[in-house]
Scaffold this motif. Structure first.
Motif, PDB file in Angstrom:
ATOM      1  N   PRO A 164      -2.180  -4.183   8.812  1.00 51.15           N
ATOM      2  CA  PRO A 164      -1.998  -5.116   8.068  1.00 51.15           C
ATOM      3  C   PRO A 164      -3.103  -5.450   7.644  1.00 51.15           C
ATOM      4  N   TYR A 207      -3.112  -9.181  11.600  1.00 51.31           N
ATOM      5  CA  TYR A 207      -3.144  -9.023  10.546  1.00 51.31           C
ATOM      6  C   TYR A 207      -5.037  -8.881  10.705  1.00 51.31           C
ATOM      7  N   ASP A 233      -2.549  -0.268   6.159  1.00 46.23           N
ATOM      8  CA  ASP A 233      -1.675   0.756   6.328  1.00 46.23           C
ATOM      9  C   ASP A 233      -1.662   0.016   4.390  1.00 46.23           C
ATOM     10  N   ASP A 279       0.656   0.597   2.205  1.00 44.32           N
ATOM     11  CA  ASP A 279       2.573  -1.059   2.222  1.00 44.32           C
ATOM     12  C   ASP A 279       1.988  -1.770   2.923  1.00 44.32           C
ATOM     13  N   ARG A 280       1.039  -2.128   3.484  1.00 40.48           N
ATOM     14  CA  ARG A 280       1.303  -3.808   4.099  1.00 40.48           C
ATOM     15  C   ARG A 280      -0.388  -3.871   3.430  1.00 40.48           C
ATOM     16  N   TYR A 339      -1.902  -7.998   1.054  1.00 37.18           N
ATOM     17  CA  TYR A 339      -1.227  -8.800   0.392  1.00 37.18           C
ATOM     18  C   TYR A 339      -2.653  -9.960   0.203  1.00 37.18           C
ATOM     19  N   ALA A 348       1.785  -5.890  -1.741  1.00 36.84           N
ATOM     20  CA  ALA A 348       2.613  -5.916  -1.268  1.00 36.84           C
ATOM     21  C   ALA A 348       4.008  -6.892  -1.018  1.00 36.84           C
ATOM     22  N   ASP A 377       5.214 -11.048   6.755  1.00 31.69           N
ATOM     23  CA  ASP A 377       5.398 -10.091   7.816  1.00 31.69           C
ATOM     24  C   ASP A 377       7.217  -9.485   6.707  1.00 31.69           C
ATOM     25  N   LYS A 389       6.693  -5.069   2.541  1.00 32.21           N
ATOM     26  CA  LYS A 389       6.133  -3.969   2.939  1.00 32.21           C
ATOM     27  C   LYS A 389       5.697  -3.540   1.203  1.00 32.21           C
TER      28      LYS A 389
END
Length: 513
Positions: free
Chosen positions: A319, A352, A388, A390-391, A393, A416, A495, A498
């Motif tokens: 992430p 992260y 990722d 999808d992760r 932030y 996400a 956390d 996603k």
């Protein structure tokens, strides 16, 4: 109380009140920075009704002047109001002190070098000083009142630096290498002295080192291009930026009181040596370090700071958090200012990768080119590390909180989840663009800089849109106090989320188009 409040967010808000500067730009950005200080002070100090009315009047005059593009006049009214709020008499000498600018031909100096000290004035005084001024130019230690050398005696100086420019020539003395202050002190026959300082760096041979490093970087750049080693070429900017710090500092474009130039050159040469051998200098690096990229916006080198957890080995996607600093801060704020490493400590625990862009100008609000910086840094991280998608932030404090909202709204397919702190939304109606993004909002109810109402309005709008939100309103929390204590909440929120299907579909559509 006022001083303590200011110190709490000194890295996120720059309040320019008769302070030591090398270059003062009369622009809307500077007015914005000072107006933040004005509003914070106005919300903090106790005032009589009469004084508040005068402060409000000056604030209105500043707003009108700013709208008319008269930035110097806007600053004059703001400085005047802030002096009143502090209980300081707004004398001609104090007005001149806040209006006066000191600029040297160069900020990077060598012993024996001749350099001109130029005085300027950003606005006209309503009441001018009587008589001519006398004073001196002195080399001072970076802190305290210790004098290193008297550089120039001044006499019969006209107290108007708008109508007539003034230049004093000085010669740099033989001193130990390091940072110093050049202090200008002027005084009329009546009234208190006018004092201004400019920071300089004195070191013999540093210019030659910079030139040598620049030449080496050019050779490596040519070599990489000839061999079409595009992947390695990305790392070149990180060396070039470290070398460019010399020119940026010399031209007064950056503050350099915390820069170790020898260490920066050493780092640059290490990067260049690795590239010369055909290896990626950052491939094995973990922990906290600095990088840079070449912006396509204006062909400038833009820095950003990176944290890679010790567990990262490239075998699986990780992430990524993009963290946006506050007004007056830079790419180092989330690493050094907020809790002194607390953010990266949480990133290590949670596993992260972190990237902090500079955000271009210190009062950019992450719009325009500064928003492009955020997305360019994100693209660079996606290229350099196994991230990722999808992760991904984003979080930010103060101006970075505003930026978190606005950047997410302009790129709703990317993130996400987001976690703005002590920020706000310019247009709450635009929340519908990110109704699918989970949002953690943190704000103190005693925030004198950005009212807690900014977040309350967003939360109310979010509820109507059925947005997944968590709102942490901190009792007695101030503008800066609420940041570091809630880093764990930020990472826990990330956390738990996603990227949702809606965002993936939007991302695929954007890619295909």
């Amino acid at each position: 109380m006022i001083l303590r409040t200011m110190r709490r967010f000194v890295y996120s808000i720059t309040v320019l009140i008769a302070c030591a500067v090398i270059v003062v730009a009369q622009d809307a950005g500077q007015v914005l920075r000072v107006s933040v200080g004005y509003n914070t002070l106005k919300n903090t100090v106790q005032m009589t009704a009469e004084k508040r009315a005068e402060v409000d009047k000056l604030g209105k005059l500043a707003t009108e002047a700013n709208a008319a593009g008269k930035y110097g006049d806007a600053l004059k009214h703001l400085y005047h109001a802030m002096a009143l709020m502090r209980g300081t008499e707004w004398t001609p000498a104090r007005a001149l002190s806040s209006a006066l600018t000191v600029k040297l031909d160069h900020a990077m100096l060598e012993p024996g070098q001749a350099v001109d000290v130029r005085l300027g004035q950003i606005y006209s005084l309503d009441e001018k000083l009587e008589g001519k001024l006398a004073g001196s130019v002195t080399l001072m230690k970076m802190s305290g009142e210790e004098r290193v050398a008297e550089l120039k005696t001044l006499d019969a100086v006209e107290p108007d630096f708008i109508a007539r420019s003034f230049t004093a020539s000085i010669v740099v003395p033989e001193v130990e290498s390091g940072n110093y202050r050049v202090m200008l002190k002027l005084q009329s026959a009546k009234g208190e002295p006018v004092t201004k300082t400019a920071v300089v760096h004195i070191e013999r041979g540093l210019a030659a080192q910079a030139a040598g490093a620049k030449s080496y970087a050019s050779k490596i750049e040519a070599k990489l291009k000839s061999k079409h080693q595009d992947a390695l070429a990305y790392a070149l900017a990180s060396a070039q930026y470290r070398i460019a710090l010399y020119d940026l500092a010399n031209n007064g474009e950056i503050g350099f009181d915390r820069i170790d130039f020898q260490n920066e050159f050493k780092e640059a040469l290490s990067i260049l040596t690795a590239l010369d051998k055909g290896s990626d200098p950052f491939a094995a690096r973990r922990g906290d370090f600095r990088k840079a990229y070449l912006s396509k916006v204006d062909n400038t080198l833009q820095p950003f700071r990176v944290f890679v957890p010790s567990s990262y080995d490239g075998t699986k996607p990780y992430p990524l958090v993009i963290a946006l600093h506050g007004m007056g801060g830079d790419e180092n704020s989330y690493f050094d200012a907020y809790g002194k490493g607390a953010f990266t400590s949480e990133a290590e625990k949670h596993g992260y990768i972190v990237a902090c862009p500079k955000g271009r100008k210190p009062a950019s609000m992450y719009t325009g080119d500064a928003e492009r910086d955020v997305m360019d840094v994100l693209a660079d991280m996606m290229r350099a590390y196994r991230i990722d998608p999808d992760r991904v932030y984003m979080t930010g404090h103060s101006m970075g909180g505003f930026g978190t909202w606005s950047v997410a709204m302009n790129h709703p397919e990317v993130f996400a989840a987001i976690a703005p702190v002590s920020g706000g939304v310019m247009n709450p109606a635009a929340l519908s663009k990110i109704a699918h993004i989970p949002e953690l909002i943190i704000h103190g109810d005693d925030d004198k800089t950005v009212s807690v109402e900014r977040s309350r309005v967003v939360v109310a709008a979010g509820k109507k849109l059925n947005i997944e939100m968590k709102y942490i309103e901190v009792p007695k929390g101030t503008h800066g106090d609420v940041v570091a204590p809630h880093f764990k909440d930020v990472f826990d929120w990330f956390d738990a989320h996603k990227r949702k299907v809606e965002a993936k579909a939007a991302a695929g559509s954007a890619k295909n188009n």
